[in-house]
Design a protein around this motif. Structure first.
Motif, mmCIF file in Angstrom:
data_model
loop_
_atom_site.group_PDB
_atom_site.id
_atom_site.type_symbol
_atom_site.label_atom_id
_atom_site.label_comp_id
_atom_site.label_asym_id
_atom_site.label_seq_id
_atom_site.Cartn_x
_atom_site.Cartn_y
_atom_site.Cartn_z
ATOM 1 N N GLU A 61 -6.567 -0.497 -0.175
ATOM 2 C CA GLU A 61 -6.389 -1.599 0.697
ATOM 3 C C GLU A 61 -7.348 -2.662 0.134
ATOM 4 N N LEU A 74 0.847 -1.264 -0.052
ATOM 5 C CA LEU A 74 -0.001 0.131 0.196
ATOM 6 C C LEU A 74 0.959 1.099 -0.021
ATOM 7 N N GLU A 75 2.113 1.137 0.612
ATOM 8 C CA GLU A 75 2.791 2.548 0.718
ATOM 9 C C GLU A 75 3.676 2.655 -0.485
ATOM 10 N N ALA A 76 3.946 1.494 -1.234
ATOM 11 C CA ALA A 76 4.869 1.741 -2.328
ATOM 12 C C ALA A 76 4.046 2.058 -3.598
#
Length: 69
Positions: free
Chosen positions: A9, A2-4
């Motif tokens: 989600e 999710l961060e990359a």
């Protein structure tokens, strides 16, 4: 993941084949299971040539006293 990326989600879980509930709440071990695992590792390090069946036979008397069988 999710961060990359800029993926939600819901979409990331769908792509990974994972339920959102499993993503949010990772599984944990019960204290009894952790204690048993530690005891198996301890015995396996002392008695390196013993297989899992023989280690199980060594542990059976220790854990039988706690059950009603």
């Amino acid at each position: 993941m999710l961060e990359a990326t800029a993926v939600s989600e819901r979409r990331a879980c769908r792509l990974a084949g994972l339920s959102r509930d499993a993503f949010r709440h990772p599984p944990g071990q019960a204290p009894a299971t952790q204690a048993l695992s530690a005891r198996i590792i301890e015995l396996a390090q002392v008695r390196r040539r013993f297989g899992y069946r023989r280690l199980h036979d060594l542990l059976r008397p220790e854990y039988r006293s706690g059950t009603s069988a």
